[in-house]
Design a protein around this motif. Sequence first.
Motif, PDB file in Angstrom:
ATOM      1  N   GLY A 149      72.749 101.777  61.519  1.00 23.49           N
ATOM      2  CA  GLY A 149      71.887 100.797  60.855  1.00 23.49           C
ATOM      3  C   GLY A 149      70.540 100.577  61.523  1.00 23.49           C
ATOM      4  O   GLY A 149      70.222 101.191  62.540  1.00 23.49           O
ATOM      5  N   SER A 178      73.264  93.954  55.897  1.00 24.79           N
ATOM      6  CA  SER A 178      74.674  94.249  56.046  1.00 24.79           C
ATOM      7  C   SER A 178      75.495  92.983  56.177  1.00 24.79           C
ATOM      8  O   SER A 178      75.057  92.003  56.778  1.00 24.79           O
ATOM      9  N   GLU A 203      71.057  93.156  60.231  1.00 25.93           N
ATOM     10  CA  GLU A 203      71.177  94.626  60.255  1.00 25.93           C
ATOM     11  C   GLU A 203      71.063  95.144  58.830  1.00 25.93           C
ATOM     12  O   GLU A 203      71.642  94.561  57.894  1.00 25.93           O
ATOM     13  N   ASP A 256      71.807  98.372  56.389  1.00 25.39           N
ATOM     14  CA  ASP A 256      72.498  99.652  56.207  1.00 25.39           C
ATOM     15  C   ASP A 256      72.064 100.200  54.858  1.00 25.39           C
ATOM     16  O   ASP A 256      72.182  99.505  53.845  1.00 25.39           O
TER      17      ASP A 256
END
Lengths: 173, 173
Positions: free
Chosen positions: B118, B146, B139, B141
Amino acid sequence: MKQIIVVSLAVGLVTGLVGYNAAASGGADEGSAPALSELPAGYRDWPLITVAHEEGKLNDIRAILGNDIAIKAFREGATTYPDGTIIGRLAWDYHPLEESKAAFGAPQSFVAGPPKNGVQFMIKDVKKYASTGGWGYVEFDDGKPSAKAMPEACFACHSVVKDRDFVFSRYAP
Amino acid sequence: MKQIIVVSLAVGLVTGLVGYNAAASGGADEGSAPALSELPAGYRDWPLITVAHEEGKLNDIRAILGNDIAIKAFREGATTYPDGTIIGRLAWDYHPLEESKAAFGAPQSFVAGPPKNGVQFMIKDVKKYASTGGWGYVEFDDGKPSAKAMPEACFACHSVVKDRDFVFSRYAP
């Protein structure tokens, strides 16, 4: 000589630059003018091309940066680079992070320590550097062009990736 | 729990961000809004703060970038960071360079492979993120925030460097 070529290869493969160990090769052309007489203005602000780690005697962690022309070409997936492209390689001592080591009982995280192995650049100018594949090469130590900068040795190793216009680095998205 | 904290520590020590393994900790607050809903505009052009390598399960090579506010603070040797500071961590698979391996007969150069683990950010806003030391954490992704992003877990680990305003990274000149 084979050993020198191999060591130079290891540097060049990652940095897009070679010549680091050139002073030891006995073939230095130290009288030639360096490709750059001063560090390029603002190079430390240039966007990142990629990162790498060298084991062995080099034992560093490094970043490859590029000027606007370089970044544009990398992002377009260039197989040749236009005049004005400059690719820079910064390196630092390879340090285990003490807080991490303490937590794990063994090295886990490795970070950048003090600067190491100079700051290197390769500069594209097809006419000016016609004898070395269209690229000039220079290393700066303590902010000054190094006597170790040897375009011929750089060129010899970069010829390994002649089909990629002598550039080892690939863009890390 | 100890193991999870230790793994998170390894991430956070280098990235300035933790929470990567948070989804497995059983303490996720997945209902909270992410600190950023979209990737910051132009983050891939931000100047480099530092680089690192993580061994073990993470097995990546990474770069820490900063927005203008972050870079200015790092270069001034800040011990606290102003509101608006954003620190980003990009990571890639840790790849031995095949050309180098062939030349040496053993791995020598390690470069960035495909993106991995990520893209993480920490964002300073003293009031907004008062409950997590003044920093929000997220984060991304595949370009989306995320569910693993857990400000509480991030904060718990970053408290290890509370005296450095919860920032693990040091500027690599």
